[in-house]
Design a protein around this motif. Sequence first.
Motif, mmCIF file in Angstrom:
data_model
loop_
_atom_site.group_PDB
_atom_site.id
_atom_site.type_symbol
_atom_site.label_atom_id
_atom_site.label_comp_id
_atom_site.label_asym_id
_atom_site.label_seq_id
_atom_site.Cartn_x
_atom_site.Cartn_y
_atom_site.Cartn_z
ATOM 1 N N GLY A 150 -6.571 0.557 -2.123
ATOM 2 C CA GLY A 150 -6.309 1.189 -1.953
ATOM 3 C C GLY A 150 -4.778 1.773 -2.468
ATOM 4 N N ASN A 167 -10.868 7.744 -6.802
ATOM 5 C CA ASN A 167 -9.977 8.452 -7.426
ATOM 6 C C ASN A 167 -9.983 9.370 -8.135
ATOM 7 N N ASN A 225 0.629 4.600 -0.078
ATOM 8 C CA ASN A 225 0.815 5.141 1.725
ATOM 9 C C ASN A 225 1.047 5.011 2.574
ATOM 10 N N LYS A 226 1.076 3.889 3.339
ATOM 11 C CA LYS A 226 2.577 2.896 4.093
ATOM 12 C C LYS A 226 3.345 3.791 3.935
ATOM 13 N N TYR A 255 0.943 -1.005 -0.176
ATOM 14 C CA TYR A 255 0.161 -0.216 0.097
ATOM 15 C C TYR A 255 0.796 1.455 0.262
ATOM 16 N N ILE A 288 4.484 6.677 1.389
ATOM 17 C CA ILE A 288 5.009 7.890 1.935
ATOM 18 C C ILE A 288 4.923 8.179 3.420
ATOM 19 N N GLU A 289 3.714 7.521 4.339
ATOM 20 C CA GLU A 289 4.338 7.978 5.808
ATOM 21 C C GLU A 289 6.003 7.772 5.962
ATOM 22 N N SER A 313 -6.131 5.141 -5.119
ATOM 23 C CA SER A 313 -6.207 5.959 -4.158
ATOM 24 C C SER A 313 -5.716 6.726 -3.841
ATOM 25 N N SER A 314 -4.250 6.460 -3.637
ATOM 26 C CA SER A 314 -2.978 6.916 -3.206
ATOM 27 C C SER A 314 -2.371 7.364 -4.377
#
Length: 202
Positions: free
Chosen positions: A143, A175, A103-104, A101, A106-107, A146-147
């Motif tokens: 996921g 998205n 998102n993880k 994913y 990027i974080e 959408s990211s």
Amino acid sequence: MQVVIFGGFLGSGKTSLILSLAHHLVALEASDEPSLVILENEIGEVGIDNKVLQAGGYSVKELFAGCICCTLTADLVSTLNDLHETVNPKWVIFEPTGLAYPNKIIETINQYGKGVERIFVIAVVDAERWEELTEITPSLIHGQVSSGDLVLVNKCDLVDEGQLTAIREQLREMNPRAGILEVSAISLDPSIWRKIHASQEV
Ligand SMILES: Nc1nc2c(ncn2[C@@H]2O[C@H](COP(=O)(O)OP(=O)(O)OP(=O)(O)O)[C@@H](O)[C@H]2O)c(=O)[nH]1
Ligand SMILES: [Mg+2]
């Protein structure tokens, strides 16, 4: 450094797209300085020819495969920090495993990465397997899509216009903020990099 993450399910065409784009990028950025480093998860399996890429003026590094959430991101961060202190390339292209994913990732980069001015996420979608994948693994596909700051619908050579229209509609729902480009990695239009640049500047 600008980090471009190519997310997308297993086999969607991430490596094929990165390799095509890397060649265009190097042609655009005629400079003696290494402007691009590609970070690959599991190089061995995809068989990227490191020497060919190095001859083109950029290098490929392999990150250790392992648990996506710990080993990979820790390794990614330390590799990015090393790169910043040594080569400090203009671009870092990163291909995570198809099960990640973004998102993880990027974080983690935001929290611990040094010298990263910008992270841009490209979500690669497999047009041929869209229906099947959204059915068997909907939350992962959702996921990943959408990211994305940009969605590349790949393998358009293998589907018809009706299928593309349906995919486009579902992508817009998943998205609404991302641009959507339809591509085929096996015959990539060279202007695609300029379009990616354009969507990065928005
Ligand atoms: N027909 C067609 N085949 C493609 C296209 N893009 C990729 N392929 C093929 O799809 C397969 C997977 O491509 P890869 O680039 O390895 O995909 P990937 O997302 O990097 O795969 P993993 O790293 O294993 O997750 C390869 O056999 C490619 O040749 C495309 O646009 N059209
Ligand atoms: Mg790959």
